[in-house]
Design a protein around this motif. Sequence first.
Motif, PDB file in Angstrom:
ATOM      1  N   LYS A   1      -7.712  -4.259  11.248  1.00 36.89           N
ATOM      2  CA  LYS A   1      -7.077  -5.075  10.207  1.00 36.89           C
ATOM      3  C   LYS A   1      -7.486  -4.612   8.812  1.00 36.89           C
ATOM      4  O   LYS A   1      -6.666  -4.568   7.892  1.00 36.89           O
ATOM      5  CB  LYS A   1      -7.422  -6.550  10.400  1.00 36.89           C
ATOM      6  CG  LYS A   1      -6.721  -7.178  11.577  1.00 36.89           C
ATOM      7  CD  LYS A   1      -7.090  -8.637  11.744  1.00 36.89           C
ATOM      8  CE  LYS A   1      -6.394  -9.258  12.930  1.00 36.89           C
ATOM      9  NZ  LYS A   1      -6.762 -10.658  13.112  1.00 36.89           N
ATOM     10  N   ARG A   2      -8.749  -4.254   8.650  1.00 37.80           N
ATOM     11  CA  ARG A   2      -9.233  -3.767   7.357  1.00 37.80           C
ATOM     12  C   ARG A   2      -8.530  -2.474   6.980  1.00 37.80           C
ATOM     13  O   ARG A   2      -8.027  -2.319   5.856  1.00 37.80           O
ATOM     14  CB  ARG A   2     -10.747  -3.568   7.421  1.00 37.80           C
ATOM     15  CG  ARG A   2     -11.377  -3.083   6.122  1.00 37.80           C
ATOM     16  CD  ARG A   2     -12.891  -2.919   6.252  1.00 37.80           C
ATOM     17  NE  ARG A   2     -13.318  -2.166   7.417  1.00 37.80           N
ATOM     18  CZ  ARG A   2     -13.341  -0.827   7.489  1.00 37.80           C
ATOM     19  NH1 ARG A   2     -12.955  -0.110   6.456  1.00 37.80           N
ATOM     20  NH2 ARG A   2     -13.765  -0.222   8.583  1.00 37.80           N
TER      21      ARG A   2
ATOM     22  N   GLN B   1      -5.684  -1.327   8.175  1.00 33.58           N
ATOM     23  CA  GLN B   1      -4.250  -1.573   8.020  1.00 33.58           C
ATOM     24  C   GLN B   1      -3.948  -2.103   6.619  1.00 33.58           C
ATOM     25  O   GLN B   1      -2.968  -1.719   6.006  1.00 33.58           O
ATOM     26  CB  GLN B   1      -3.758  -2.566   9.079  1.00 33.58           C
ATOM     27  CG  GLN B   1      -2.264  -2.819   9.040  1.00 33.58           C
ATOM     28  CD  GLN B   1      -1.438  -1.591   9.355  1.00 33.58           C
ATOM     29  OE1 GLN B   1      -1.853  -0.731  10.109  1.00 33.58           O
ATOM     30  NE2 GLN B   1      -0.276  -1.501   8.755  1.00 33.58           N
ATOM     31  N   SER B   2      -4.807  -2.965   6.094  1.00 41.07           N
ATOM     32  CA  SER B   2      -4.586  -3.473   4.735  1.00 41.07           C
ATOM     33  C   SER B   2      -4.740  -2.348   3.714  1.00 41.07           C
ATOM     34  O   SER B   2      -4.015  -2.316   2.716  1.00 41.07           O
ATOM     35  CB  SER B   2      -5.530  -4.634   4.427  1.00 41.07           C
ATOM     36  OG  SER B   2      -6.856  -4.187   4.342  1.00 41.07           O
ATOM     37  N   LYS B   3      -5.662  -1.408   3.962  1.00 43.33           N
ATOM     38  CA  LYS B   3      -5.803  -0.256   3.066  1.00 43.33           C
ATOM     39  C   LYS B   3      -4.539   0.591   3.080  1.00 43.33           C
ATOM     40  O   LYS B   3      -4.055   1.036   2.041  1.00 43.33           O
ATOM     41  CB  LYS B   3      -6.995   0.609   3.478  1.00 43.33           C
ATOM     42  CG  LYS B   3      -8.315   0.160   2.955  1.00 43.33           C
ATOM     43  CD  LYS B   3      -9.361   1.205   3.306  1.00 43.33           C
ATOM     44  CE  LYS B   3     -10.692   0.871   2.686  1.00 43.33           C
ATOM     45  NZ  LYS B   3     -11.700   1.897   2.993  1.00 43.33           N
TER      46      LYS B   3
ATOM     47  N   GLU C   1      -1.504  -0.334   3.825  1.00 45.70           N
ATOM     48  CA  GLU C   1      -0.436  -1.058   3.129  1.00 45.70           C
ATOM     49  C   GLU C   1      -0.612  -0.966   1.615  1.00 45.70           C
ATOM     50  O   GLU C   1       0.364  -0.829   0.880  1.00 45.70           O
ATOM     51  CB  GLU C   1      -0.410  -2.516   3.584  1.00 45.70           C
ATOM     52  CG  GLU C   1       0.077  -2.688   5.004  1.00 45.70           C
ATOM     53  CD  GLU C   1      -0.097  -4.105   5.527  1.00 45.70           C
ATOM     54  OE1 GLU C   1      -0.643  -4.963   4.803  1.00 45.70           O
ATOM     55  OE2 GLU C   1       0.309  -4.339   6.683  1.00 45.70           O
ATOM     56  N   LYS C   2      -1.852  -1.023   1.146  1.00 45.02           N
ATOM     57  CA  LYS C   2      -2.126  -0.928  -0.284  1.00 45.02           C
ATOM     58  C   LYS C   2      -1.701   0.447  -0.805  1.00 45.02           C
ATOM     59  O   LYS C   2      -1.059   0.554  -1.853  1.00 45.02           O
ATOM     60  CB  LYS C   2      -3.616  -1.161  -0.553  1.00 45.02           C
ATOM     61  CG  LYS C   2      -3.986  -1.132  -2.026  1.00 45.02           C
ATOM     62  CD  LYS C   2      -5.456  -1.404  -2.231  1.00 45.02           C
ATOM     63  CE  LYS C   2      -6.248  -0.171  -1.882  1.00 45.02           C
ATOM     64  NZ  LYS C   2      -7.662  -0.227  -2.245  1.00 45.02           N
TER      65      LYS C   2
ATOM     66  N   GLU D   1       2.086   0.934  -1.063  1.00 42.00           N
ATOM     67  CA  GLU D   1       2.708   0.246  -2.191  1.00 42.00           C
ATOM     68  C   GLU D   1       2.543   1.036  -3.495  1.00 42.00           C
ATOM     69  O   GLU D   1       3.340   0.894  -4.415  1.00 42.00           O
ATOM     70  CB  GLU D   1       2.109  -1.151  -2.369  1.00 42.00           C
ATOM     71  CG  GLU D   1       2.480  -2.106  -1.258  1.00 42.00           C
ATOM     72  CD  GLU D   1       1.737  -3.430  -1.365  1.00 42.00           C
ATOM     73  OE1 GLU D   1       0.928  -3.598  -2.297  1.00 42.00           O
ATOM     74  OE2 GLU D   1       1.973  -4.282  -0.497  1.00 42.00           O
TER      75      GLU D   1
END
Length: 106
Positions: A82-83, A85-87, A89-90, A93
């Motif tokens: 999850k950590r 995956q958020s990176k 996604e960041k 963007e």
Amino acid sequence: AMSKSAVKISSDLLSNPLCEQEPSFLEMVTAFDTAMKRMDSFNQEKVSMGLAEEGETRLFSSVFPSLNMAVKRREQTLQDYKRLQSKVEKYEEKERTGPVLAKLHQ
């Protein structure tokens, strides 16, 4: 607690004087009350089954310590995923420049 509240509301509606005056309203409220009582009993059954399964899981985790370690490793891996995956996604963007693409590839 929510299903208990729904049962209380339906029983309060049944005691409403309007039910005595309107047979169609009484019929609808009775059907609603029956549905809420069935939902409450179903929820109670689910809760009791969940507690039984939790007890079995504790029993097996004490018998098989490797199972407990595997669950802990899975939770840790899931948190890492999850950590990361958020990176990703960041970086997706952000504007696609050389350094961002390199970090995204990593």
